[in-house]
Design an enzyme around this catalytic site. Structure first.
Site, PDB file in Angstrom:
ATOM      1  N   GLU A  74       4.127  -2.840  -0.533  1.00  0.00           N
ATOM      2  CA  GLU A  74       3.079  -2.559  -1.525  1.00  0.00           C
ATOM      3  C   GLU A  74       1.700  -2.651  -0.878  1.00  0.00           C
ATOM      4  OE1 GLU A  74       1.552  -1.096  -4.673  1.00  0.00           O
ATOM      5  OE2 GLU A  74       3.678  -1.588  -4.845  1.00  0.00           O
ATOM      6  N   GLU A  81      -3.107   4.478   0.472  1.00  0.00           N
ATOM      7  CA  GLU A  81      -3.819   5.134  -0.628  1.00  0.00           C
ATOM      8  C   GLU A  81      -5.323   5.083  -0.411  1.00  0.00           C
ATOM      9  OE1 GLU A  81      -2.622   3.465  -4.347  1.00  0.00           O
ATOM     10  OE2 GLU A  81      -0.731   4.560  -4.373  1.00  0.00           O
TER      11      GLU A  81
END
Length: 132
Positions: A74, A81
């Site tokens: 994550e 991102e």
């Protein structure tokens, strides 16, 4: 924009560079905790799984390893991102593919953690509840 700090390996005081590296890592954790809802959810689920393992007398090591894997992926997804948004602020199919692939890695690890959790927890949980 501020100046770029010296890279840890270039710092003439090596121990200070290592301490600085840990500081950067903690900043990354704080950022992910503050900004990424999924990171918080996954951390809470990992803590719940660890407490469940302790309550059921299940070996906590696999639980810790899977929780760490999901959280690490994550964090990598968050980093990818952010970097993708920086270099491609407008929608681009390759940027979307990169983001989707990183999210898929988290999903895959999460599903594997879930299946492993069911395998580890279901028999002792059923025994504890008197259902087996």
């Amino acid at each position: 924009m501020g100046r770029v700090p010296p890279r840890p390996r270039e710092d003439p005081r090596p121990l200070k560079g290592v301490v600085r590296s840990f500081g950067y890592a903690l900043e990354g954790l704080r950022y992910a905790w503050r900004v990424q809802r999924n990171f918080r959810i996954e951390a809470y689920l990992g803590l719940f799984a660890l407490l469940l393992a302790l309550w059921l007398g299940v070996n906590p090591l696999p639980v810790l390893l899977f929780a760490a894997l999901v959280l690490a992926l994550e964090l990598m997804n968050t980093a990818l991102e952010a970097l993708t948004d920086l270099v491609s602020p407008v929608h681009h199919p390759l940027a979307k593919a990169a983001k989707d692939a990183a999210a898929a890695a988290v999903l895959l690890a999460s599903l594997l953690a879930l299946l492993t959790g069911l395998y580890l927890f279901l028999p002792p949980l059923l025994r504890r509840l008197g259902l087996s």
